[in-house]
Write a protein that holds these residues in place. Structure first.
Motif, PDB file in Angstrom:
ATOM      1  N   PRO A   1       0.681  -1.230  -0.053  1.00 29.91           N
ATOM      2  CA  PRO A   1       0.124   0.109  -0.071  1.00 29.91           C
ATOM      3  C   PRO A   1       0.713   1.227  -0.180  1.00 29.91           C
ATOM      4  O   PRO A   1       0.286   2.346   0.000  1.00 29.91           O
ATOM      5  CB  PRO A   1      -0.922  -0.163   1.225  1.00 29.91           C
ATOM      6  CG  PRO A   1       0.055  -0.826   2.108  1.00 29.91           C
ATOM      7  CD  PRO A   1       0.822  -1.956   1.265  1.00 29.91           C
ATOM      8  N   LEU A   2       1.979   1.113   0.209  1.00 29.89           N
ATOM      9  CA  LEU A   2       3.004   2.301   0.067  1.00 29.89           C
ATOM     10  C   LEU A   2       3.867   2.506  -1.011  1.00 29.89           C
ATOM     11  O   LEU A   2       4.073   1.499  -1.956  1.00 29.89           O
ATOM     12  CB  LEU A   2       3.932   2.348   1.409  1.00 29.89           C
ATOM     13  CG  LEU A   2       3.306   2.302   2.684  1.00 29.89           C
ATOM     14  CD1 LEU A   2       4.299   2.182   3.805  1.00 29.89           C
ATOM     15  CD2 LEU A   2       2.404   3.391   2.924  1.00 29.89           C
ATOM     16  N   ILE A   3       4.155   3.813  -1.442  1.00 27.77           N
ATOM     17  CA  ILE A   3       4.856   4.131  -2.751  1.00 27.77           C
ATOM     18  C   ILE A   3       6.502   4.322  -2.081  1.00 27.77           C
ATOM     19  O   ILE A   3       6.493   5.136  -1.360  1.00 27.77           O
ATOM     20  CB  ILE A   3       4.405   5.144  -3.419  1.00 27.77           C
ATOM     21  CG1 ILE A   3       3.036   4.923  -4.064  1.00 27.77           C
ATOM     22  CG2 ILE A   3       5.341   5.947  -4.528  1.00 27.77           C
ATOM     23  CD1 ILE A   3       3.055   3.827  -5.106  1.00 27.77           C
ATOM     24  N   CYS A   4       7.306   3.603  -2.763  1.00 24.10           N
ATOM     25  CA  CYS A   4       8.810   3.694  -2.209  1.00 24.10           C
ATOM     26  C   CYS A   4       9.681   4.554  -3.312  1.00 24.10           C
ATOM     27  O   CYS A   4       9.515   4.157  -4.473  1.00 24.10           O
ATOM     28  CB  CYS A   4       9.409   2.347  -2.065  1.00 24.10           C
ATOM     29  SG  CYS A   4      11.160   2.269  -1.604  1.00 24.10           S
ATOM     30  N   ASN A   5      10.170   5.618  -2.896  1.00 27.38           N
ATOM     31  CA  ASN A   5      11.217   6.346  -3.620  1.00 27.38           C
ATOM     32  C   ASN A   5      12.802   5.674  -3.146  1.00 27.38           C
ATOM     33  O   ASN A   5      12.937   5.370  -1.959  1.00 27.38           O
ATOM     34  CB  ASN A   5      11.193   7.838  -3.495  1.00 27.38           C
ATOM     35  CG  ASN A   5      10.035   8.356  -4.365  1.00 27.38           C
ATOM     36  OD1 ASN A   5       9.531   7.727  -4.992  1.00 27.38           O
ATOM     37  ND2 ASN A   5       9.804   9.625  -3.599  1.00 27.38           N
ATOM     38  N   THR A   6      13.573   5.490  -4.170  1.00 25.61           N
ATOM     39  CA  THR A   6      14.755   4.795  -3.654  1.00 25.61           C
ATOM     40  C   THR A   6      16.125   5.561  -3.804  1.00 25.61           C
ATOM     41  O   THR A   6      17.143   4.902  -3.656  1.00 25.61           O
ATOM     42  CB  THR A   6      14.960   3.601  -5.034  1.00 25.61           C
ATOM     43  OG1 THR A   6      15.578   4.246  -6.248  1.00 25.61           O
ATOM     44  CG2 THR A   6      13.593   2.801  -5.283  1.00 25.61           C
TER      45      THR A   6
ATOM     46  N   ARG B   1      11.597   5.647  -8.757  1.00 28.64           N
ATOM     47  CA  ARG B   1      10.324   6.078  -7.897  1.00 28.64           C
ATOM     48  C   ARG B   1       9.259   5.221  -8.171  1.00 28.64           C
ATOM     49  O   ARG B   1       9.147   4.437  -9.178  1.00 28.64           O
ATOM     50  CB  ARG B   1      10.057   7.715  -8.108  1.00 28.64           C
ATOM     51  CG  ARG B   1      11.246   8.376  -7.583  1.00 28.64           C
ATOM     52  CD  ARG B   1      11.135   9.719  -8.301  1.00 28.64           C
ATOM     53  NE  ARG B   1      12.424  10.663  -7.813  1.00 28.64           N
ATOM     54  CZ  ARG B   1      13.209  10.975  -8.524  1.00 28.64           C
ATOM     55  NH1 ARG B   1      13.379  10.144  -9.716  1.00 28.64           N
ATOM     56  NH2 ARG B   1      14.248  11.588  -8.166  1.00 28.64           N
ATOM     57  N   ALA B   2       8.024   5.309  -7.135  1.00 29.86           N
ATOM     58  CA  ALA B   2       6.806   4.666  -7.420  1.00 29.86           C
ATOM     59  C   ALA B   2       6.778   3.283  -7.509  1.00 29.86           C
ATOM     60  O   ALA B   2       6.337   2.672  -8.322  1.00 29.86           O
ATOM     61  CB  ALA B   2       6.211   5.217  -8.646  1.00 29.86           C
TER      62      ALA B   2
END
Length: 466
Positions: free
Chosen positions: A300-305, A416-417
């Motif tokens: 459920p979360l969006i991770c940027n790297t 991202r995303a």
């Protein structure tokens, strides 16, 4: 992955007796990303990693790396397995890194105090200085350029465009790059000038040239500090006004893309992409919730790297005790609302997981990030772990990256995303019953500034002194 780039003196890639067009056409990645042939000198790194494992269209079984790493491009786990599978691999570096420790041979490279080079600054006006060797190179240490010249010679490939001197000495190379920077002196002369007078103002030197001063740099291509260079013919190799595009114009309709791309030229291209690639556009990330709504339930979360921090530069400096004191371990930014929702407190070790794997970082609760988004640090590894991979897979966020999803033009994997889930690391869900990441033998990473191992590192740096 590189044919010399801007390191050679006109030899190598540009020299048809060395690397001709038939060889360049075989460069890894050019088959799927044909515009790369137009805009850069080197092979695509991700294509090389893939070709090492598949041998398609031909095998890659050996290589040489000079102070590089595999942790910042696509999926680190896949890349690492590719490098481990090579039949012969050489690394030139200062440190025992995760890449160096899979090499068959490690050779020492020269520190910047042991090397000679020009030092241009950034900015519209700019300054030009020098890096002058002031420390003798110990043992078998070689300057990278000398290593490359000797390698080119061993392969029978000219390093220089001068047929009378295809493999120059280090001093001759220094003379060449000084002149290529616009100066009219030998290396010895320019060192004397620099040590007596300091940095050169590049804009001032350009203006001297325009005024007819023979000490100016314009005839060597120096255009520092000038505005509207497109009107002066300074952006194009033919000297005509305009930009370095086929039309000479700032193109909205991109004729380069129109020329190189077609459904037949790349597996990443289709008829539907034609007009969209020729004109500027924006498209939804392929794993965003709007593009892949089925992922939102589990992740459920969006991770940027690529969270940036002031202490480190990409993968560098994790072995320096003063840096690890300031920033001992990786942190992931998370909004207070999300932290409360998932039972996470400041300083907790947390698991970040998606379909590609899972890693651990320390929660850094931050109200400045969007709810529903987390921001991870990248390229972490742990020199303190006595194993070849140095634990890059414990916290390296590129272990979560989807390798196959790439930009069709520059071949980059997007940063991202990525849909993920996050949850607190506990003794019950962590190897060795320890929420803190550990090596294969259970050794904890350094995660606190008071760790006594940092003082031991400092003793090594300062010759045994506190």
């Amino acid at each position: 992955m590189n044919f010399g780039g801007n390191v050679t003196m006109g030899g190598g890639r540009e020299n048809t007796s060395g690397f001709g067009e038939d060889v360049i056409a075989k460069t890894a990645g050019y088959q799927d990303f044909p515009v790369m042939h137009w805009w850069q000198y080197w092979a695509d790194a991700n294509a090389c990693y893939e070709q090492i494992q598949t041998s398609d269209p031909y095998p890659i079984r050996g290589g040489i790396a000079q102070s590089g790493d595999f942790m910042n491009m696509a999926n680190s786990l896949y890349n690492y397995e590719s490098m481990r599978s090579l039949d012969f691999f050489v690394v030139s570096d200062f440190w025992h890194t995760p890449l160096a420790d899979v090499a068959d041979i490690i050779v020492p490279c020269a520190h910047w105090l042991e090397a000679n080079a020009t030092r241009p600054s950034q900015g519209s006006s700019g300054g030009m200085g020098l890096n002058v060797q002031c420390v003798e190179r110990p043992g078998e240490v070689k300057y990278d350029v000398v290593f490359n010249i000797e390698l080119f010679k061993a392969m029978g490939v000219p390093f220089s465009a001068d047929p009378e001197n295809p493999w120059p000495t280090e001093e001759e190379y220094c003379d060449w790059f000084v002149q290529a920077s616009g100066m009219k002196w030998t290396w010895a002369e320019v060192v004397k000038q620099f040590q007596e007078n300091g940095w050169w103002d590049c804009k001032e030197m350009t203006m001297k040239s325009l005024a007819g001063d023979p000490d100016g740099w314009l005839e060597y291509g120096g255009t520092w500090g000038l505005y509207r260079r497109y009107e002066l013919g300074m952006l194009r190799p033919d000297g005509l006004p305009g930009f370095q595009t086929p039309t000479g114009k700032m193109e909205l309709w991109n004729t380069t893309m129109e020329t190189f791309y077609s459904p037949e030229s790349s597996r990443y291209y289709s008829d539907d992409d034609a007009t969209r690639d020729i004109l500027p556009d924006w498209r939804t990330p392929p794993l965003s919730f709007s593009a892949a709504p089925e992922l939102e339930g589990e992740y459920p979360l969006i991770c940027n790297t690529g969270r940036r921090i002031p202490v480190y530069f990409h993968s560098e400096h994790r072995q320096l005790p003063w840096c690890r004191e300031q920033w001992p371990c990786p942190r992931v930014e998370i909004h207070p609302e999300d932290a409360e929702k998932y039972g996470i407190e400041q300083g907790d070790w947390v698991w970040i997981e998606n379909e590609n794997g899972k890693i651990r970082q320390v929660a850094d609760i931050y109200a400045g990030i969007e709810p529903g988004v987390i921001n991870c640090e990248h390229q972490w590894w742990y020199p303190e772990l006595p194993q070849a991979d140095h634990g890059f897979q414990l916290s390296g966020v590129n272990c979560l990256v989807t390798r196959e999803l790439r930009d069709r033009h520059c071949a980059a994997t997007y940063l991202r995303a990525y849909p993920v889930k996050i949850y607190k690391a506990t003794p019950e869900n962590s190897p060795f019953g320890n929420p803190v990441p550990c090596g294969n033998d259970g050794t904890e990473i350094i995660h606190d500034a008071s760790d006594p191992r940092l003082k031991e590192w400092a003793k090594l740096v300062y010759g045994g002194e506190e």
